[in-house]
Motif scaffolding. Structure first.
Motif, mmCIF file in Angstrom:
data_model
loop_
_atom_site.group_PDB
_atom_site.id
_atom_site.type_symbol
_atom_site.label_atom_id
_atom_site.label_comp_id
_atom_site.label_asym_id
_atom_site.label_seq_id
_atom_site.Cartn_x
_atom_site.Cartn_y
_atom_site.Cartn_z
ATOM 1 N N ARG A 68 -27.695 -19.924 -11.463
ATOM 2 C CA ARG A 68 -26.348 -19.776 -12.026
ATOM 3 C C ARG A 68 -25.300 -19.661 -10.932
ATOM 4 N N TYR A 69 -25.715 -19.277 -9.734
ATOM 5 C CA TYR A 69 -24.796 -19.190 -8.601
ATOM 6 C C TYR A 69 -25.595 -19.306 -7.307
ATOM 7 N N ALA A 70 -24.886 -19.526 -6.226
ATOM 8 C CA ALA A 70 -25.506 -19.585 -4.904
ATOM 9 C C ALA A 70 -24.559 -18.919 -3.912
ATOM 10 N N LEU A 71 -25.134 -18.321 -2.890
ATOM 11 C CA LEU A 71 -24.358 -17.594 -1.893
ATOM 12 C C LEU A 71 -24.537 -18.213 -0.515
ATOM 13 N N VAL A 72 -23.452 -18.249 0.248
ATOM 14 C CA VAL A 72 -23.528 -18.704 1.627
ATOM 15 C C VAL A 72 -23.902 -17.484 2.468
ATOM 16 N N HIS A 73 -25.060 -17.545 3.096
ATOM 17 C CA HIS A 73 -25.561 -16.460 3.932
ATOM 18 C C HIS A 73 -25.169 -16.779 5.373
ATOM 19 N N LEU A 74 -24.387 -15.900 5.992
ATOM 20 C CA LEU A 74 -23.882 -16.165 7.332
ATOM 21 C C LEU A 74 -24.840 -15.725 8.427
ATOM 22 N N GLY A 75 -25.840 -14.935 8.103
ATOM 23 C CA GLY A 75 -26.818 -14.530 9.095
ATOM 24 C C GLY A 75 -26.264 -13.486 10.049
ATOM 25 N N VAL A 76 -26.817 -13.452 11.244
ATOM 26 C CA VAL A 76 -26.425 -12.465 12.250
ATOM 27 C C VAL A 76 -25.848 -13.181 13.460
ATOM 28 N N CYS A 77 -25.099 -12.435 14.265
ATOM 29 C CA CYS A 77 -24.566 -13.022 15.495
ATOM 30 C C CYS A 77 -24.442 -11.936 16.546
ATOM 31 N N SER A 78 -24.286 -12.350 17.778
ATOM 32 C CA SER A 78 -24.132 -11.411 18.889
ATOM 33 C C SER A 78 -22.729 -10.794 18.860
ATOM 34 N N ALA A 79 -22.557 -9.711 19.597
ATOM 35 C CA ALA A 79 -21.250 -9.063 19.676
ATOM 36 C C ALA A 79 -20.169 -9.999 20.217
ATOM 37 N N PRO A 80 -20.430 -10.799 21.274
ATOM 38 C CA PRO A 80 -19.379 -11.710 21.745
ATOM 39 C C PRO A 80 -18.962 -12.734 20.686
ATOM 40 N N VAL A 81 -19.922 -13.215 19.901
ATOM 41 C CA VAL A 81 -19.582 -14.172 18.835
ATOM 42 C C VAL A 81 -18.766 -13.471 17.758
ATOM 43 N N ALA A 82 -19.114 -12.237 17.425
ATOM 44 C CA ALA A 82 -18.345 -11.481 16.427
ATOM 45 C C ALA A 82 -16.908 -11.259 16.906
ATOM 46 N N HIS A 83 -16.725 -10.949 18.198
ATOM 47 C CA HIS A 83 -15.375 -10.780 18.743
ATOM 48 C C HIS A 83 -14.601 -12.101 18.700
ATOM 49 N N ALA A 84 -15.264 -13.193 19.037
ATOM 50 C CA ALA A 84 -14.604 -14.505 19.000
ATOM 51 C C ALA A 84 -14.203 -14.859 17.576
ATOM 52 N N LEU A 85 -15.066 -14.573 16.633
ATOM 53 C CA LEU A 85 -14.764 -14.841 15.225
ATOM 54 C C LEU A 85 -13.587 -13.992 14.758
ATOM 55 N N ALA A 86 -13.577 -12.728 15.146
ATOM 56 C CA ALA A 86 -12.459 -11.846 14.790
ATOM 57 C C ALA A 86 -11.141 -12.351 15.376
ATOM 58 N N ALA A 87 -11.180 -12.848 16.614
ATOM 59 C CA ALA A 87 -9.964 -13.361 17.250
ATOM 60 C C ALA A 87 -9.448 -14.599 16.520
ATOM 61 N N VAL A 88 -10.360 -15.491 16.133
ATOM 62 C CA VAL A 88 -9.951 -16.695 15.408
ATOM 63 C C VAL A 88 -9.322 -16.307 14.069
ATOM 64 N N ILE A 89 -9.924 -15.360 13.376
ATOM 65 C CA ILE A 89 -9.374 -14.917 12.091
ATOM 66 C C ILE A 89 -8.031 -14.243 12.303
ATOM 67 N N ARG A 90 -7.954 -13.385 13.311
ATOM 68 C CA ARG A 90 -6.711 -12.669 13.588
ATOM 69 C C ARG A 90 -5.566 -13.633 13.923
ATOM 70 N N ASN A 91 -5.861 -14.636 14.757
ATOM 71 C CA ASN A 91 -4.848 -15.596 15.166
ATOM 72 C C ASN A 91 -4.506 -16.569 14.049
ATOM 73 N N GLY A 92 -5.518 -16.946 13.305
ATOM 74 C CA GLY A 92 -5.358 -17.788 12.130
ATOM 75 C C GLY A 92 -4.564 -19.069 12.353
ATOM 76 N N THR A 93 -4.539 -19.845 11.319
ATOM 77 C CA THR A 93 -3.705 -21.048 11.276
ATOM 78 C C THR A 93 -3.059 -21.091 9.916
ATOM 79 N N SER A 94 -1.855 -21.529 9.868
ATOM 80 C CA SER A 94 -1.183 -21.649 8.565
ATOM 81 C C SER A 94 -1.335 -23.072 8.053
ATOM 82 N N ARG A 95 -1.501 -23.183 6.788
ATOM 83 C CA ARG A 95 -1.686 -24.496 6.158
ATOM 84 C C ARG A 95 -0.452 -24.906 5.434
#
Length: 95
Positions: A68-95
């Motif tokens: 009936r539904y499916a979930l996207v599982h993001l798994g695990v990542c290292s601390a540097p990847v988590a920081h990079a992901l946070a920076a990309v989200i924080r900086n964002g892009t407007s559409r």
């Protein structure tokens, strides 16, 4: 009943080739691929991204109904990847 037998089984992973995928699973796979491409464009790669479906529904027979539904599982990542992901989200892009 033992504790082990009381635990529900883990969700099923991305359907293999030859398995009939429901529209929800196809949507989740497309979303996973879209997110992976966007992250890759930002220089980020999550080591494990998968699609999980819920526990199988049974109709009383031995066949399972489509998920009936499916979930996207993001798994695990290292601390540097988590920081990079946070920076990309924080900086964002407007559409």
């Amino acid at each position: 009943m033992t504790k082990q037998s009381q635990r529900p089984s883990l969700p099923r992973r991305t359907p293999q080739a030859g398995c009939a995928a429901t529209a929800k699973v196809q949507e989740a796979v497309a979303a996973r691929d879209d997110l992976a491409a966007a992250l890759s464009g930002a220089g980020i790669q999550l080591p494990v991204m998968d699609v999980r479906t819920p526990w199988p529904d049974t109709d009383g027979g031995d066949g399972a109904r489509p998920a009936r539904y499916a979930l996207v599982h993001l798994g695990v990542c290292s601390a540097p990847v988590a920081h990079a992901l946070a920076a990309v989200i924080r900086n964002g892009t407007s559409r």
